[in-house]
Design an enzyme around this catalytic site. Structure first.
Site, PDB file in Angstrom:
ATOM      1  N   ASP A 277      -5.030  29.452  11.859  1.00  0.00           N
ATOM      2  CA  ASP A 277      -4.934  30.899  11.782  1.00  0.00           C
ATOM      3  C   ASP A 277      -6.357  31.463  11.928  1.00  0.00           C
ATOM      4  O   ASP A 277      -7.346  30.725  11.876  1.00  0.00           O
ATOM      5  CB  ASP A 277      -4.254  31.356  10.477  1.00  0.00           C
ATOM      6  CG  ASP A 277      -3.670  32.772  10.634  1.00  0.00           C
ATOM      7  OD1 ASP A 277      -4.076  33.480  11.578  1.00  0.00           O
ATOM      8  OD2 ASP A 277      -2.820  33.171   9.817  1.00  0.00           O
TER       9      ASP A 277
HETATM   10  C1  BGC Z   1      -2.297  36.213  11.275  1.00  0.00           C
HETATM   11  C2  BGC Z   1      -1.558  35.412  12.322  1.00  0.00           C
HETATM   12  C3  BGC Z   1      -1.836  35.974  13.689  1.00  0.00           C
HETATM   13  C4  BGC Z   1      -3.329  36.002  13.926  1.00  0.00           C
HETATM   14  C5  BGC Z   1      -3.725  36.518  15.292  1.00  0.00           C
HETATM   15  C6  BGC Z   1      -3.751  36.375  11.621  1.00  0.00           C
HETATM   16  O1  BGC Z   1      -4.404  37.239  10.739  1.00  0.00           O
HETATM   17  O2  BGC Z   1      -2.134  35.603  10.014  1.00  0.00           O
HETATM   18  O3  BGC Z   1      -0.187  35.393  12.046  1.00  0.00           O
HETATM   19  O4  BGC Z   1      -1.173  35.235  14.670  1.00  0.00           O
HETATM   20  O5  BGC Z   1      -3.928  36.820  12.946  1.00  0.00           O
HETATM   21  O6  BGC Z   1      -3.478  37.866  15.420  1.00  0.00           O
END
Ligand code: BGC
Length: 751
Positions: A277
């Site tokens: 993530d």
């Molecule tokens: C989220 C993810 C997401 C990523 C990219 C993160 O803060 O937890 O679910 O895919 O950002 O936007």
């Protein structure tokens, strides 16, 4: 829409020789680059302002082969420009993967994922994500960070809106349907994108529902509740998995050897690529786990986190240092690079790195996509209450309708959170949908009544234009409230729209209460007090405190955030051109103090007092899991099993006859629940183990069958640390929600 040619994903050849050749020519720095994914929010003059990762820096990184992937781009011309920098600028001509959060649609916006789950209709879900994939691939995206398959049992957690709710069985079915929709039947299918189930694992169980906070889950909960949707997504062929931000049982999930090496790759044999993530590898330092960024990088690679998603300065750029220190082997780095290159080769990116900009425009404008969205919105709505059959409405008896509540007229809020590339001009609000549908014969008048509520603390998504609720300067609160009341009083019907503004739900949108934000309850009470019949529509992604409403409002329809075509769908539902058939994917609490309140709890001392565990409030939900009404009525009879005793490998078939006992056609979601009476562990009072959404014409009957076998009966036993299938007696219930009464039993020998 074209359908990809069917082929077996398991027989797709892995382009091993090509990967070996590429790897042999790459420096360690270039390998580290392949493992780094950068955010790119566009040129600095874009409306989002200066992004954390300056755009010039990303371009420079790309041109020296220093990035394997980019995220957050959706403009096909820009995607081509950046791809050209990567392909022409780097020594090996390796294209980048473009990933994005295509959660519930790109240009065509579908109802939010929790709504799609409420359709209990895997076909609708698959169709929706296939449209999302088609639009995404057309603009040059290769991969979506979806589905989010985290089980959510605490609605304070804002990301409940992105998942399928509380139940592992429903969650698994929804996860698999999404993967099929996004990815087709193999990685690299035309007009499809790689699916990345997330966030592995347990992210939805944050303490206090506070996003990103730690998670402590028992072994049994992980295996029986939180893992099944991931397993289902992988069984459907998902090519990617994303890590989770938080600590899981004291170890950061993104550096968790047990999760990724033992479970995901070892036990489940996952051979796709894992992405962290955002910043989650760097965060291994923040957690107080890794000593520095080189250590964080080594730990990430050592557990098999192949690609690091980074807001800024990826930890993986420190991999050369980590290798030099001896913290990670070159073989471990190569294994990660291999998996990233394999995805690119399978997608055919080396042959066709660029996208056709003109075609993208045509695909995004495809009217067939909007139709899929409208049907999905109709199939996701859940009718919570309909006293005296107030719905469907008869327009002939309505000279005037008052539409009340600012959410009725907000395009951005109709779409819900986690969308970025929408077209507001073509978004149909509830107000617009009703005006279109009723305009000729019935006068439709609107009043917001109150100003939009605001978050106490801002959202990180506020940087996107139009994302915050408006705060009108000249809004006279008392006069507007009075105007709404007067409108309701002088109308034949009031349709009140309440809920949460879309940036109050989603990531970083946890809350400590489930009450209607702002003065919405007061507005509703004032409208109800006029004596005009009220239909309440909810725009939401989590359950809200409806205790007053269920006592005083005759009709309540949950329309969630219904997407681009929401208003048209809502008008069709209210007027009876479509009949609500959705069911709740979570038990709806009365008050925040009850959470978590999932239906699949176990029994213990004094079960007779189960509903009176609190002295000040019922401990039952306001609406049970699986609940939802229809304009039709259904009866259940003749629950029959074709075997009454099972050995461990055997299965039986349960059949039940469902009859539409009303004079209206409608859909019913037939649900099957099991309970194991005794065994080597105590088991939940009920667990969903089968469902089917059927359409029944007025007066018609259908016999519905469910298979019950080892997959439905086994469970993870924490004492044995493995799956077991006990000798026991099982109760079976079949009905229209988790309080189903029609029941029978069978036994298992355990042999
Ligand atoms: C989220 C993810 C997401 C990523 C990219 C993160 O803060 O937890 O679910 O895919 O950002 O936007």
């Amino acid at each position: 829409m074209t359908d990809p040619q069917r082929s077996d994903p398991r027989t797709e050849s892995v382009p091993r020789a090509r990967i070996d050749e590429l790897l042999a020519g790459m420096s360690l720095e270039e390998k580290a680059g392949q493992l780094s994914q950068y955010f790119y929010f566009g040129a600095p003059d874009a409306a989002v302002g200066e992004a954390p990762q300056a755009h010039g820096e990303v371009e420079e990184v790309l041109a020296r082969g220093g990035a394997g992937s980019l995220l957050f781009m959706t403009d096909p011309a820009e995607i081509n420009r950046m791809q050209r920098l990567a392909v022409e600028g780097s020594r090996h001509g390796i294209p980048v993967l473009f990933g994005f959060d295509v959660i519930h649609g790109l240009r065509t916006v579908f109802p939010v994922p929790i709504a799609m789950a409420a359709s209990w209709d895997p076909e609708t879900i698959e169709r929706g994500q296939a449209v999302a994939a088609r639009e995404s691939r057309a603009v040059g995206l290769h991969w979506t960070f979806a589905p989010m398959v985290d089980i959510a049992r605490d609605p304070r957690w804002g990301r409940i809106v992105e998942g399928a709710g509380e139940d592992p069985y429903l969650g698994a079915a929804v996860a698999a349907a999404q993967v099929r929709g996004f990815q087709g039947d193999h990685l690299g299918a035309p007009e499809r994108v790689i699916a990345g189930p997330k966030h592995f694992a347990g992210y939805g169980a944050a303490v206090g529902g506070r996003d990103y906070d730690e998670v402590n889950l028992s072994d049994a909960e992980l295996w029986n509740v939180y893992f099944p949707p991931f397993q289902a997504a992988l069984a459907a062929g998902a090519g990617n998995v994303m890590t989770a931000y938080m600590d899981l049982n004291g170890i950061p999930a993104s550096g968790n050897h047990w999760l990724f090496t033992e479970v995901l790759r070892g036990r489940w044999g996952f051979d796709g690529f894992v992405v962290s993530d955002a910043n989650a590898v760097r965060n291994l330092v923040t957690h107080g786990f890794a000593v520095d960024l080189a250590d964080a990088a080594a730990r990430g690679v050592n557990v098999g986190v192949d690609l690091e998603m980074a807001m800024t300065d990826p930890a993986y750029s420190h991999l050369p240092e980590a290798v030099e220190r001896g913290d990670v082997s070159i073989e471990a780095v190569d294994a990660c690079v291999r998996r990233v290159l394999e995805a690119k080769l399978r997608l055919g990116l080396f042959e066709e790195p660029y996208v056709d900009v003109d075609r993208a425009r045509t695909v995004l404008a495809d009217p067939a996509h909007r139709e899929v969205a409208r049907v999905a919105a109709e199939r996701s709505a859940v009718l919570l209450r309909n006293e005296g059959d107030l719905l469907p409405l008869d327009p002939a008896s309505l000279a005037s309708v008052a539409v009340v509540g600012a959410l009725a007229d907000s395009k951005r809020d109709t779409l819900g959170p986690w969308v970025f590339d929408f077209d507001l001009d073509e978004t149909v609000t509830v107000l617009a949908g009703l005006q279109d549908r009723l305009g000729g014969s019935t006068e439709v008048r609107y009043a917001p009544g109150i100003r939009p509520a605001q978050r106490k603390f801002p959202s990180m998504f506020d940087m996107f234009p139009g994302n915050t609720p408006p705060d009108p300067e000249n809004f006279d609160d008392e006069a507007e409230l009075q105007r709404a009341v007067d409108l309701a009083r002088t109308s034949d019907l009031a349709i009140v729209v309440v809920g949460e503004w879309q940036q109050m739900i989603g990531e970083a949108a946890s809350r400590s209460s489930l009450e209607l934000p702002g003065r919405q309850l007061e507005l509703l009470q004032a409208v109800v007090a006029t004596g005009t019949p009220v239909v309440l529509l909810l725009l939401n992604g989590r359950p809200l405190d409806l205790r007053w409403a269920v006592e005083h409002v005759p009709a309540i329809l949950d329309i969630w955030y219904p997407g681009s075509q929401g208003g048209t769908a809502v008008a069709n539902l209210l007027l009876g051109d479509a009949t609500p058939g959705g069911k709740l994917p979570f038990a709806w609490p009365r008050t925040v103090g009850q959470v978590p309140i999932n239906y699949a709890h176990t029994t213990s001392h004094e079960p007779v007092n189960q509903a009176r565990r609190y002295w000040d409030e019922e401990s039952t939900p306001l609406f049970p899991f699986g609940y939802g009404l229809s304009y039709a009525r259904f009866g259940y009879a003749d629950l029959v099993l074709d075997a009454l005793e099972l050995n461990r490998d055997q299965s039986l078939t349960a059949s039940v006859t469902v009859t539409n006992t009303s004079d209206r056609d409608g859909d019913e979601v037939v649900q099957l629940y099991l309970h194991q009476r005794h065994g080597s562990a105590s088991r939940p009072v009920r667990e969903l183990k089968g469902f089917r959404r059927i359409h029944l014409e007025a007066g018609a009957s259908e016999t519905v069958e469910f298979g019950i076998g080892p997959d439905e009966l086994r469970y993870w036993n924490a004492a044995v640390r493995d799956f077991v299938l006990d000798a026991s007696t099982f109760d079976v219930w079949v009905g229209g929600d988790s309080t189903a009464q029609l029941t029978t039993t069978f036994t298992t020998t355990g042999q």
